[in-house]
Design an enzyme around this catalytic site. Structure first.
Site, PDB file in Angstrom:
ATOM      1  N   GLU A 174      55.015  40.649  43.865  1.00 41.88           N
ATOM      2  CA  GLU A 174      54.199  41.870  43.858  1.00 41.88           C
ATOM      3  C   GLU A 174      54.929  43.033  44.523  1.00 41.88           C
ATOM      4  OE1 GLU A 174      50.145  40.904  44.992  1.00 41.88           O
ATOM      5  OE2 GLU A 174      50.191  39.122  43.738  1.00 41.88           O
ATOM      6  N   ASN A 194      53.883  44.988  54.179  1.00 46.32           N
ATOM      7  CA  ASN A 194      52.748  44.320  54.770  1.00 46.32           C
ATOM      8  C   ASN A 194      52.020  43.469  53.717  1.00 46.32           C
ATOM      9  OD1 ASN A 194      50.715  43.684  56.480  1.00 46.32           O
ATOM     10  ND2 ASN A 194      49.645  45.646  56.251  1.00 46.32           N
ATOM     11  N   HIS A 398      36.405  30.896  39.314  1.00 45.45           N
ATOM     12  CA  HIS A 398      37.435  31.418  40.223  1.00 45.45           C
ATOM     13  C   HIS A 398      37.725  30.425  41.333  1.00 45.45           C
ATOM     14  CE1 HIS A 398      39.029  34.211  43.474  1.00 45.45           C
ATOM     15  NE2 HIS A 398      39.912  34.237  42.512  1.00 45.45           N
ATOM     16  N   HIS A 399      38.988  30.096  41.497  1.00 44.87           N
ATOM     17  CA  HIS A 399      39.431  29.218  42.584  1.00 44.87           C
ATOM     18  C   HIS A 399      40.509  29.917  43.401  1.00 44.87           C
ATOM     19  CE1 HIS A 399      38.330  25.332  40.121  1.00 44.87           C
ATOM     20  NE2 HIS A 399      37.269  25.922  40.626  1.00 44.87           N
ATOM     21  N   GLU A 400      40.128  30.553  44.489  1.00 46.90           N
ATOM     22  CA  GLU A 400      41.136  31.069  45.425  1.00 46.90           C
ATOM     23  C   GLU A 400      41.487  29.900  46.342  1.00 46.90           C
ATOM     24  OE1 GLU A 400      43.016  34.043  46.067  1.00 46.90           O
ATOM     25  OE2 GLU A 400      43.863  32.437  47.291  1.00 46.90           O
ATOM     26  N   HIS A 468      46.982  33.620  39.699  1.00 50.53           N
ATOM     27  CA  HIS A 468      47.462  34.760  40.493  1.00 50.53           C
ATOM     28  C   HIS A 468      48.333  34.213  41.611  1.00 50.53           C
ATOM     29  CE1 HIS A 468      45.098  38.445  39.153  1.00 50.53           C
ATOM     30  NE2 HIS A 468      45.054  37.550  38.174  1.00 50.53           N
ATOM     31  N   GLU A 469      49.229  35.069  42.118  1.00 52.96           N
ATOM     32  CA  GLU A 469      50.285  34.603  43.036  1.00 52.96           C
ATOM     33  C   GLU A 469      50.909  33.342  42.437  1.00 52.96           C
ATOM     34  OE1 GLU A 469      46.961  35.016  44.390  1.00 52.96           O
ATOM     35  OE2 GLU A 469      47.523  37.114  44.399  1.00 52.96           O
ATOM     36  N   GLU A 487      49.327  36.578  36.978  1.00 52.77           N
ATOM     37  CA  GLU A 487      49.631  37.844  37.625  1.00 52.77           C
ATOM     38  C   GLU A 487      51.154  37.885  37.769  1.00 52.77           C
ATOM     39  OE1 GLU A 487      47.596  40.176  41.331  1.00 52.77           O
ATOM     40  OE2 GLU A 487      48.520  38.257  41.751  1.00 52.77           O
ATOM     41  N   GLU A 493      45.113  45.959  41.482  1.00 54.96           N
ATOM     42  CA  GLU A 493      44.480  45.897  42.806  1.00 54.96           C
ATOM     43  C   GLU A 493      45.205  46.760  43.844  1.00 54.96           C
ATOM     44  OE1 GLU A 493      44.726  41.632  43.176  1.00 54.96           O
ATOM     45  OE2 GLU A 493      46.558  41.722  44.350  1.00 54.96           O
TER      46      GLU A 493
HETATM   47  C1  NOJ Z   1      44.564  38.079  44.824  1.00 48.99           C
HETATM   48  C2  NOJ Z   1      44.334  38.264  43.367  1.00 48.99           C
HETATM   49  O1  NOJ Z   1      45.443  38.863  42.766  1.00 48.99           O
HETATM   50  C3  NOJ Z   1      43.096  39.102  43.200  1.00 48.99           C
HETATM   51  O2  NOJ Z   1      42.881  39.411  41.843  1.00 48.99           O
HETATM   52  C4  NOJ Z   1      41.913  38.379  43.802  1.00 48.99           C
HETATM   53  O3  NOJ Z   1      40.782  39.199  43.719  1.00 48.99           O
HETATM   54  C5  NOJ Z   1      42.184  38.011  45.259  1.00 48.99           C
HETATM   55  N1  NOJ Z   1      43.445  37.381  45.415  1.00 48.99           N
HETATM   56  C6  NOJ Z   1      41.111  37.071  45.797  1.00 48.99           C
HETATM   57  O4  NOJ Z   1      41.271  35.805  45.222  1.00 48.99           O
HETATM   58 CA    CA Z   2      47.690  39.294  43.774  1.00 47.79          CA
END
Ligand code: NOJ
Ligand code: CA
Length: 687
Positions: A174, A194, A398-400, A468-469, A487, A493
């Site tokens: 990113e 950061n 969604h799975h963070e 993502h990531e 991503e 974002e």
């Molecule tokens: C980073 C992701 O790129 C973003 O789209 C997401 O909202 C946040 N993490 C929370 O999971």
């Molecule tokens: Ca991200």
């Protein structure tokens, strides 16, 4: 995904390949414009690549540094095999329905000239849009478990190319692109950002890295089929006229890759094109991946979606429940589902629905925190799924993971089988933060294998993955069509909260020729309220509104979000373009473009006759002529054109736009003006 013609031709040496005493072996692309040469000079192996009369890669050494055994570099070519292939295959979803796969191949068997006489082979495929080569390590007596400390594949250039690069960060892609001469690359200038995770140990760049040679040829170096190996960064070499591969490592051991013979490395790829647009049209990366492992892809549906997402990035609502301002409620989800059904969106993404968000970003002890099956008390998961089904709208899960990989691995079967029971076919995953276990990095072999495991689980439970990531895309979507998007770049974002002013107008005209060569991008376009008032008074979107519309065509993904709050779309005349635009394509054509400057792409929808055209520019305003000769001859179209207003400007006046209607056919040429940071979007309906 049937192979239409499958012609595996036996050795056709004449014209396509030659080998002098196993010292200098060449393979040509089918058109003979590209030539890959492999040279053995007194035990040192090197290769070079030539495009027409221009040397693209000057002689560049190949060697491996294996743990416990000296460097693998006293070598000789012992045998050569040549063949050709001409076929084509259908993409279940993609930029084009049919992909031609036509190449000449050379496999060179290599042996060490000194003890312990280890062996490997170099497999080269020469296509007209680029070359790929990889290393095959066969089963052998003196090489069983292989610990690779470094793979030293060099990429030397005869001149000082102009490069568009981001740093070779082991933890995140990113970053904003820098344009500089290769000799002037300084990855360390990115070190103090950061970010929740970042690690830049070398003066290296990430791939794809796109370059323009002094003669004006466009090239891009990347890798294909990154499986059970570490991601490759490219370190500036000492003489500063090229790169040498530098694999992502781990703090938990000295080697960077651990494999057992037999195995093959990912392909090292060099895409080549006279025009910048040829890089976008190239299929080299997907062609170097294996055919799909599944036949039934019906459940993988390209779609547009909305979501409870921008709310959190705007700070309007929160992911966590404890704040008292929770976003993911049953009520709000239903409101979005109503909107989705009314405006033809296939999915609604809901972030922040599950336990754990009180303890994610900024915490060290993240294992065991996120729970991927238990909703917060104000979110009734089965009820929103039921409600959506009634309306023909699918919930996007969604799975963070917060990069707590062991917790996710432990829960993945339970979480995916819950989705399967509920009829949910896609998930957006996230890996914010430093990887747990400590010492691993997002782009090393441990994580490459983790992301791969998630794709495999996705096949088992019929779940498509939008990571993502992520690890970078390397064309695995051919083999795993459930790898729908990811991503792996500075997404929308950043415009909501980055302290550096967000993504400049040149960002996406660069991304289109660099990151996008790797594969689909979940950029999340379509912001209409460009100044983000009243939520983020210090941030803004640095493009015009017409530029945002164009992104649905320019930045390819089979899933495209309409990222803004639904209130900003209600009653907005430009929203019609987002409602109309397709997401799955019969074919795609790049009409014009220069890396980092501007790009225009036309795409024909799949199973339909409509065409869509999108064009974007950087901070420079431009006047363009769009030639519609790509349209079928003799057919008239009604064109709805969304373009920048006369005073539009990404900063001073981003929301001014004009909608125009015209009749257009293949003989027409349209003059169009793009504002600073502007763009245009055209929907063409057959009459
Ligand atoms: C980073 C992701 O790129 C973003 O789209 C997401 O909202 C946040 N993490 C929370 O999971
Ligand atoms: Ca991200």
């Amino acid at each position: 995904m049937k192979t239409r013609i499958s012609l595996l031709m036996a050795i056709i040496l004449v014209g396509i390949a030659a080998c002098n005493n196993l010292k200098n072996c060449e393979v040509l692309s089918p058109s003979a414009d590209l030539k890959f040469s492999l040279m053995d000079e007194s035990g040192t192996l090197s290769y070079s690549v030539q495009y027409k009369d221009e040397v693209i890669i000057s002689p560049s050494q190949i060697s491996f540094d294996l743990d416990g055994m000296p460097v693998l570099e006293k070598l000789k070519i012992v045998n050569i095999h040549m063949d050709s292939y001409a076929g084509s295959w259908d993409m279940p979803w993609g930029e084009n329905r049919v992909v031609d796969e036509v190449y000449n191949r050379m496999i060179a068997d290599i042996e060490e000239t000194v003890e312990p006489f280890r062996k490997f082979s170099i497999e080269v495929k020469a296509f007209d849009d680029g070359v790929g080569f990889r290393y095959l390590f066969p089963e052998q007596e003196n090489l069983n478990e292989v610990l690779i400390n470094e793979e030293n594949t060099a990429f030397n250039f005869p001149g000082d190319n102009t490069a568009f690069w981001i740093p070779g960060d082991w933890d995140i892609y990113e970053h904003l692109y820098t344009k500089s001469k290769v000799s002037e690359i300084d990855a360390f200038k990115y070190t103090n950002l950061n970010l929740a995770q970042t690690y830049i140990p070398n003066n290296a760049v990430a791939t794809p890295v796109t370059m323009i040679t002094p003669a004006g040829t466009h090239i891009s170096i990347h890798e294909a089929d990154l499986t059970d190996y570490s991601g490759m960064t490219l370190m500036l070499n000492a003489a500063k006229n090229g790169f040498v591969s530098c694999l992502v490592g781990s703090e938990n051991h000295t080697y960077k890759v651990k494999r057992t013979t037999p195995f093959e490395t990912p392909w090292r790829t060099i895409q080549v094109s006279e025009e910048a647009g040829g890089l976008i049209e190239s299929n080299l990366i997907i062609n170097l991946n294996e055919p799909s492992v599944i036949d039934d892809t019906e459940w993988i549906r390209p779609m547009k979606y909305i979501g409870i997402w921008w709310d959190m990035h705007l700070n309007r609502r929160t992911w966590d429940y404890a704040s008292g301002n929770h976003g993911a409620t049953t009520e709000y989800t239903k409101e979005l589902m109503d909107f989705a059904a009314e405006h033809g969106f296939g999915g609604v993404l809901v972030e922040g629905w599950n336990n754990g968000w009180e303890h994610w970003i900024g915490f060290e002890d993240r294992e065991g925190v996120f729970d991927f099956v238990t909703p917060y008390p104000d979110y009734d998961l089965s009820e929103v799924v039921r409600y959506g089904k009634e309306k023909g709208v699918e919930l996007i899960m969604h799975h963070e993971t917060s990069a707590a990989t062991e917790t996710y691995s432990k829960q993945i079967d339970t979480a995916f089988s819950l989705m399967n029971e509920l009829g949910i076919h896609s998930v957006k995953t996230g890996y914010v933060g430093k990887i747990l276990p400590k010492g691993e990095f997002h782009h090393g072999q441990y994580m490459v294998n983790h992301y791969h495991m998630v794709l495999e689980k996705g096949l088992e439970y019929q779940v498509a993955i939008n990571a993502h990531e992520p690890i970078k895309a390397t064309g695995k979507r051919r083999t795993y069509p459930n790898a729908i998007a990811r991503e792996g770049l500075r997404g929308q974002e950043f415009n909501a909260w980055a302290e550096d002013g967000g993504n400049p107008p040149s960002h996406l005209p660069t991304v289109a020729f660099a990151r996008m060569l790797a594969g689909p991008i979940d950029f999340t376009p379509g912001i209409f309220d460009m100044k983000l008032n009243p939520y983020r008074p210090d941030n803004q979107i640095n493009t015009t509104l017409a530029h945002q519309l164009a992104l649905y065509v320019v930045i390819y993904s089979p899933i495209q979000m309409a990222a803004d709050l639904i209130y900003n779309y209600k009653g907005h005349p430009a929203f019609k373009f987002i409602e109309d635009v397709a997401v799955d394509w019969e074919k795609s054509i790049v009409l014009n473009g220069e890396v980092g400057e501007f790009v225009t792409i036309a795409r024909q929808e799949r199973d339909g006759e409509r065409w869509f055209v999108g064009g974007i520019t950087n901070e420079i305003s431009r006047d363009m002529e769009i030639n519609f000769d790509f349209l079928p001859e003799g057919k008239k179209f009604r064109a709805e054109i969304y373009r920048d207003g006369v005073d539009a400007h990404w900063d001073d006046n981003p929301e001014e736009y004009i909608i125009e209607e015209l009749d257009i056919d293949s003989e027409d040429i349209l003059k169009i003006h793009l504002a600073e940071g502007g763009g245009f979007a055209i929907a063409l309906f057959p009459l």
